[in-house]
Structures are given as C-alpha cells and as structure tokens.
Scaffold this motif. Sequence first.
Motif, PDB file in Angstrom:
ATOM      1  N   ASP A 209       0.700  -1.232  -0.012  1.00 27.07           N
ATOM      2  CA  ASP A 209      -0.057  -0.040   0.157  1.00 27.07           C
ATOM      3  C   ASP A 209       0.804   1.157  -0.169  1.00 27.07           C
ATOM      4  N   PHE A 210       2.016   0.987   0.655  1.00 29.24           N
ATOM      5  CA  PHE A 210       2.922   2.399   0.610  1.00 29.24           C
ATOM      6  C   PHE A 210       3.430   2.551  -0.456  1.00 29.24           C
ATOM      7  N   LYS A 211       3.973   1.518  -1.330  1.00 22.67           N
ATOM      8  CA  LYS A 211       4.382   1.686  -2.373  1.00 22.67           C
ATOM      9  C   LYS A 211       3.512   2.400  -3.325  1.00 22.67           C
ATOM     10  N   ARG A 212       2.423   1.919  -3.595  1.00 20.47           N
ATOM     11  CA  ARG A 212       1.265   2.393  -4.371  1.00 20.47           C
ATOM     12  C   ARG A 212       0.964   4.126  -3.914  1.00 20.47           C
ATOM     13  N   GLN A 213       0.922   4.498  -2.813  1.00 17.70           N
ATOM     14  CA  GLN A 213       0.800   5.803  -2.231  1.00 17.70           C
ATOM     15  C   GLN A 213       1.966   6.696  -2.665  1.00 17.70           C
ATOM     16  N   LEU A 214       3.140   5.948  -2.480  1.00 17.71           N
ATOM     17  CA  LEU A 214       4.262   6.871  -2.920  1.00 17.71           C
ATOM     18  C   LEU A 214       4.446   7.092  -4.439  1.00 17.71           C
ATOM     19  N   LYS A 215       3.939   5.988  -5.317  1.00 15.20           N
ATOM     20  CA  LYS A 215       4.173   6.107  -6.636  1.00 15.20           C
ATOM     21  C   LYS A 215       3.174   7.195  -7.038  1.00 15.20           C
ATOM     22  N   GLU A 216       1.910   7.642  -6.523  1.00 17.27           N
ATOM     23  CA  GLU A 216       1.033   8.613  -6.820  1.00 17.27           C
ATOM     24  C   GLU A 216       1.486   9.930  -6.290  1.00 17.27           C
ATOM     25  N   GLY A 217       2.673   9.960  -5.212  1.00 17.54           N
ATOM     26  CA  GLY A 217       2.854  11.085  -4.628  1.00 17.54           C
ATOM     27  C   GLY A 217       2.574  11.475  -3.380  1.00 17.54           C
TER      28      GLY A 217
ATOM     29  N   LYS B 222       5.327   7.360  10.873  1.00 15.87           N
ATOM     30  CA  LYS B 222       4.863   6.336   9.925  1.00 15.87           C
ATOM     31  C   LYS B 222       5.771   6.027   8.745  1.00 15.87           C
ATOM     32  N   LEU B 223       6.090   7.451   8.098  1.00 13.21           N
ATOM     33  CA  LEU B 223       7.050   7.496   7.102  1.00 13.21           C
ATOM     34  C   LEU B 223       8.459   7.017   7.273  1.00 13.21           C
ATOM     35  N   VAL B 224       9.037   7.306   8.350  1.00  9.27           N
ATOM     36  CA  VAL B 224      10.340   6.804   8.792  1.00  9.27           C
ATOM     37  C   VAL B 224      10.457   5.033   8.723  1.00  9.27           C
ATOM     38  N   LYS B 225       9.273   4.482   9.345  1.00 16.95           N
ATOM     39  CA  LYS B 225       9.341   3.130   9.255  1.00 16.95           C
ATOM     40  C   LYS B 225       9.234   2.594   7.967  1.00 16.95           C
ATOM     41  N   ALA B 226       8.061   3.062   7.220  1.00 22.55           N
ATOM     42  CA  ALA B 226       7.920   2.592   5.745  1.00 22.55           C
ATOM     43  C   ALA B 226       9.278   2.785   5.177  1.00 22.55           C
ATOM     44  N   PHE B 227       9.784   4.035   5.204  1.00 17.56           N
ATOM     45  CA  PHE B 227      11.206   4.215   4.235  1.00 17.56           C
ATOM     46  C   PHE B 227      12.242   3.293   4.794  1.00 17.56           C
ATOM     47  N   LYS B 228      12.243   3.003   5.961  1.00 15.67           N
ATOM     48  CA  LYS B 228      13.425   2.150   6.341  1.00 15.67           C
ATOM     49  C   LYS B 228      13.041   0.767   5.803  1.00 15.67           C
ATOM     50  N   ALA B 229      11.814   0.252   5.878  1.00 16.92           N
ATOM     51  CA  ALA B 229      11.576  -0.873   5.289  1.00 16.92           C
ATOM     52  C   ALA B 229      11.760  -1.006   3.854  1.00 16.92           C
ATOM     53  N   LEU B 230      11.422  -0.081   3.123  1.00 12.55           N
ATOM     54  CA  LEU B 230      11.636   0.272   1.781  1.00 12.55           C
ATOM     55  C   LEU B 230      13.054   0.128   1.358  1.00 12.55           C
ATOM     56  N   VAL B 231      13.800   0.875   2.090  1.00 11.10           N
ATOM     57  CA  VAL B 231      15.652   0.976   2.013  1.00 11.10           C
ATOM     58  C   VAL B 231      15.956  -0.694   2.042  1.00 11.10           C
ATOM     59  N   LEU B 232      15.797  -1.239   3.182  1.00  6.83           N
ATOM     60  CA  LEU B 232      16.014  -2.608   3.218  1.00  6.83           C
ATOM     61  C   LEU B 232      15.684  -3.666   2.085  1.00  6.83           C
ATOM     62  N   GLU B 233      14.512  -3.494   1.836  1.00  2.30           N
ATOM     63  CA  GLU B 233      14.108  -4.288   0.545  1.00  2.30           C
ATOM     64  C   GLU B 233      14.907  -4.046  -0.557  1.00  2.30           C
ATOM     65  N   ALA B 234      15.252  -2.773  -0.824  1.00  3.54           N
ATOM     66  CA  ALA B 234      15.933  -2.297  -1.828  1.00  3.54           C
ATOM     67  C   ALA B 234      17.255  -2.711  -1.744  1.00  3.54           C
ATOM     68  N   LYS B 235      18.030  -2.685  -0.625  1.00  3.34           N
ATOM     69  CA  LYS B 235      19.392  -3.615  -0.432  1.00  3.34           C
ATOM     70  C   LYS B 235      19.457  -4.795  -0.517  1.00  3.34           C
ATOM     71  N   ALA B 236      18.215  -5.567  -0.247  1.00  2.00           N
ATOM     72  CA  ALA B 236      18.305  -6.970  -0.275  1.00  2.00           C
ATOM     73  C   ALA B 236      18.022  -7.350  -1.704  1.00  2.00           C
ATOM     74  N   ALA B 237      17.413  -6.657  -2.502  1.00  2.00           N
ATOM     75  CA  ALA B 237      17.207  -6.965  -3.933  1.00  2.00           C
ATOM     76  C   ALA B 237      18.672  -6.733  -4.712  1.00  2.00           C
ATOM     77  N   LYS B 238      19.491  -5.735  -4.135  1.00  2.00           N
ATOM     78  CA  LYS B 238      20.316  -5.435  -5.026  1.00  2.00           C
ATOM     79  C   LYS B 238      21.748  -6.630  -5.151  1.00  2.00           C
TER      80      LYS B 238
ATOM     81  N   SER C  31      15.562  12.421   7.714  1.00  2.00           N
ATOM     82  CA  SER C  31      16.206  12.807   6.530  1.00  2.00           C
ATOM     83  C   SER C  31      16.963  11.320   5.987  1.00  2.00           C
ATOM     84  N   PHE C  32      17.025  11.189   4.752  1.00  2.00           N
ATOM     85  CA  PHE C  32      17.686  10.253   4.000  1.00  2.00           C
ATOM     86  C   PHE C  32      19.001  10.538   4.028  1.00  2.00           C
ATOM     87  N   ILE C  33      19.930   9.759   4.634  1.00  2.00           N
ATOM     88  CA  ILE C  33      21.536   9.861   4.683  1.00  2.00           C
ATOM     89  C   ILE C  33      21.903   9.239   3.729  1.00  2.00           C
TER      90      ILE C  33
END
Length: 177
Positions: free
Chosen positions: A44-52, A161-177, A141-143
């Motif tokens: 859901d967070f990804k869908r919302q973020l794609k919309e802005g 909420k956004l900090v928690k969601a972005f932390k999860a999103l960053v972890l997912e991106a790093k795992a897929a790398k 902040s995104f460091i």
Amino acid sequence: PIVVPPAAAAPRAPATPSPAATTPSPKPLAEKPTKTGITINLADFKRQLKEGIPVKKHCTDTRVRKRTLLLSEDGKKLGWKKTQTLETYIPLATVIEVRPATELDPATVGVDPRHPGGMGGTEVLRASCFGDSPVARRAFSFILKTRTLDIEVETELEARKLVKAFKALVLEAKAAK
C-alpha cells in the motif's frame, strides 16, 4: 540547534526469556510491525508513494520548499519533484540510513563544546529549522554518502509512519541489490 536529550535508562530484560518471548510469531510479509505499534503495509505504501506524498523539503540554502515524494515505477528510486527526471532520482539501495531529526547526528558528537553529546538532525535541518524542536519532531532525513535529503511532514505521527515505511523500503532495496 536541535539537541538530543540523553537516553533514559532502558529497562533490563529478564535473565532467562520465556520460550514464547524467543519464538517470533509469523507475520504477513507485507506488514512490518514496530515497537511503536505502527504497522506498515509495504504494498500500500508503494502505491501511495508512486502517486506522490506531499512534503516540505529542507534545502541547503535554508529555504523550505513544497515537494512531492515519488517512487519510480520499478520501485527502486526516490524522487521529490513531479517534473524531475528519473536519472536524478536517488537509488533506494544507496541510502545509508533513514533518520528521524530527533535522533543524534553521530558527526556532531564532541565537535561543539556547547553540545559535547552531539545534536539531532542533519546540518541542513539544523540550519533551516533554526532550532525549532516541533519541526524536528515532524522531520526526517535520508542519509546518503555525499548528501542528505531532508523532509518535513504535517504531523509527528506521519513522520514516524514514513520513517518506518522508508526504512523497510530501503532494506528491501538493499536485499534485492
């Protein structure tokens, strides 16, 4: 400056945890429960973020500008302007940390004799907030290696909420790398 108060002593854990405490209960992969009780549905967070997601971006010139956080269609990059080209988006896998502005900036510890324990936020946030702690509670902040992306939202809860969601999103991106 945004000064971080010393951490309160953490309660001690029992010497021998019960088996129930050591066995995690299964959780749906899309939901990320947190200590604060905030649950994030990553899809859901990804869908919302794609919309802005409308935010305020704190800039190096100390100005605060209205922006919209956007996720690239492939879900691997983050942008902050609707007119921004994909090449200028930040790859999520390169984010070192997503840090609330109220957390200590390790680069400040022992640097300023007035604040030997360090200060919260990034240099950009400290400059643009002018020490306004209510703003700091709504900011994060995104460091990255060579820069930060400093964001403010409307409420403290939204920031958490956004900090928690972005932390999860960053972890997912790093795992897929």
